[in-house]
Design an enzyme around this catalytic site. Structure first.
Site, short mmCIF file in Angstrom:
data_model
loop_
_atom_site.label_atom_id
_atom_site.label_comp_id
_atom_site.label_asym_id
_atom_site.label_seq_id
_atom_site.Cartn_x
_atom_site.Cartn_y
_atom_site.Cartn_z
NE ARG A 21 -3.58 -2.68 0.54
CZ ARG A 21 -4.11 -3.51 -0.36
NH1 ARG A 21 -3.72 -3.47 -1.63
NH2 ARG A 21 -5.03 -4.38 -0.01
CG ASN A 45 -2.96 -3.72 -6.06
OD1 ASN A 45 -1.89 -3.81 -5.48
ND2 ASN A 45 -4.06 -4.24 -5.58
CE LYS A 103 -0.75 -9.73 -10.21
NZ LYS A 103 -1.11 -9.37 -8.85
CG HIS A 178 -2.95 -14.83 -5.90
ND1 HIS A 178 -3.64 -15.03 -7.06
CD2 HIS A 178 -2.77 -13.50 -5.81
CE1 HIS A 178 -3.87 -13.85 -7.63
NE2 HIS A 178 -3.35 -12.91 -6.89
CG LEU A 223 -11.15 -11.39 -5.13
CD1 LEU A 223 -11.42 -10.11 -5.91
CD2 LEU A 223 -12.08 -12.51 -5.60
CG ASP A 251 -2.61 -11.88 -2.49
OD1 ASP A 251 -2.30 -10.71 -2.79
OD2 ASP A 251 -3.72 -12.37 -2.77
CG HIS A 255 -8.58 -4.14 2.07
ND1 HIS A 255 -8.66 -3.18 1.09
CD2 HIS A 255 -8.23 -5.29 1.44
CE1 HIS A 255 -8.39 -3.72 -0.09
NE2 HIS A 255 -8.12 -5.01 0.09
CB ALA A 267 -11.05 -9.07 -2.27
C1 NCD Z 1 -5.54 -7.74 -3.28
C2 NCD Z 1 -5.57 -6.31 -2.78
O1 NCD Z 1 -6.37 -6.01 -1.89
O2 NCD Z 1 -4.78 -5.51 -3.26
N1 NCD Z 1 -6.65 -8.46 -2.74
C3 NCD Z 1 -6.77 -9.79 -2.60
O3 NCD Z 1 -7.84 -10.25 -2.23
N2 NCD Z 1 -5.75 -10.58 -2.86
C4 NCD Z 1 -5.54 -7.77 -4.75
C5 NCD Z 1 -4.97 -9.00 -5.38
O4 NCD Z 1 -3.95 -9.53 -5.00
O5 NCD Z 1 -5.53 -9.44 -6.36
ZN ZN Z 2 -2.15 -9.81 -4.59
#
Ligand code: NCD
Ligand code: ZN
Length: 348
Positions: A21, A45, A103, A178, A223, A251, A255, A267
């Protein structure tokens, strides 16, 4: 388990897939990952996403400034592919060390992926170039088509896209990120040595019941979504098999608690605080402690063509309770395994 050792020492591990983040959240989570791992592949992202070598350099600096003084941690940066990615910028970034990988998110697959690639065919010049220079392609392997059931999106992605990418670019290094299904495990196992996969701790521990039985549990939602038990068992077998195609990628995707515990919850599972402990428990349960170092510390560097880390870490067999929450910039994060007892602990 009676003859299991009460500690295990391995070469320092890396996390080949993490979300660190930005801003206050980065300040809260960067050190947590750096405590466990020497290096990490940092996902791009953000909002807006990290799409160029210059943006990756700036983001790397922000990550380094978020770490405590004297921390030895190397962020390995990735660029977020879009329909307008410039192959020359990627190649220059790879040559300078600004970018380790790129990615591929299919458009709208997950958090902040609205800018992802709308048509994989349009990426051909980019993938061609990455293949030529030996740059790794990290793939979020899920289709986003509305008519495809969410539990089938990974398997359908293999058939519609990934098998094609691997066939058209036979030398391209591809990490199927993942993986969550037996289908993905089989695909990776039957592909060439240039195709590998990361596996998260949550997909080794939970199946979809964890999300849905006895009430809806947003902290078990990520996800790709956890699948049925048959798939979890296939992932545990792959991770502990000793195959160099499978390696550690948490991963970890923090959040804020209120964003998870919502009518439309985000997610992502925040597993960074005890990721190694969580993985090691699986290897112990599978009676495969001798395969742990390969998965955590050797297969990833070999795939990426990087040296293994100097130094070691030790995990001890000690029961400890995972905290319910972590403080993060004025909000709370609920970690994976919150309130549960884990049986291994990273020694300081
Ligand atoms: C990830 C995120 O929150 O950035 N979320 C997830 O559920 N893994 C996005 C991702 O890795 O696809
Ligand atoms: Zn991810």
């Amino acid at each position: 388990m009676s003859d299991a050792p009460d500690s295990i020492t391995i070469r320092r591990p890396d996390d080949w897939h993490v979300h660190l983040r930005d801003g206050a959240m980065l300040q809260a989570v960067a050190q947590i990952t750096a405590r466990q791992f020497a290096r990490a592949i940092v996902m791009p992202n953000l909002t807006p996403p990290v799409t160029t070598a210059a943006m990756a350099e700036e983001y790397r600096e922000r990550i380094l400034s978020a770490l405590d003084f004297g921390t030895h941690f190397t962020p390995l940066m990735t660029a977020y592919l879009t329909d307008s990615t410039d192959p020359d910028d990627l190649a220059a970034g790879h040559a300078s060390g600004a970018l380790t990988a790129a990615k591929l998110y299919p458009a709208n697959a997950t958090t902040n992926s609205a800018h992802g690639v709308t048509d994989v065919a349009k990426l051909a010049p980019v993938l061609e170039r990455m293949q030529d220079i030996g740059m790794v392609l990290c793939v979020h392997g899920e289709v986003t088509d509305a008519e495809i059931d969410i539990f089938d999106r990974e398997a359908v992605f293999i058939d519609r896209h990934l098998s094609r990418i691997v066939k058209d670019f036979p030398e391209l290094k591809v990490v199927f990120e993942h993986v969550t299904t037996e289908d993905a495990v089989q695909f990776v196992e039957s592909a060439g040595e240039n195709v590998g996969a990361t596996i998260t701790p949550q997909h080794l521990h939970i199946n979809r019941n964890a999300m849905l039985v006895g009430g809806i549990r947003p902290h078990a939602y990520c996800l790709p979504v956890a699948k049925r038990e048959q798939h979890r068992l296939a992932l545990r077998k792959a991770a502990t098999s000793g195959s160099a195609k499978f390696f550690l990628g948490t991963d970890s995707a923090p959040h804020a608690r209120e964003a998870k515990e919502s009518a439309c919850g985000c997610a992502g599972i925040f597993n960074a605080p005890f990721a190694l402990e969580s993985y090691l428990q699986v290897f112990a349960e599978e009676d495969a402690l001798e395969q742990f170092e390969g998965f955590a510390s050797l297969h990833g560097p070999a795939f990426y063509g990087l040296p293994v880390n100097e130094g070691t870490i030790t995990l001890e067999q000690v029961d400890h309770r995972v905290p319910d929450t972590f403080e993060a910039g004025g909000t709370e994060l609920v970690p994976f395994h919150a309130g549960e007892t884990l049986h291994w602990r990273l020694a300081e």
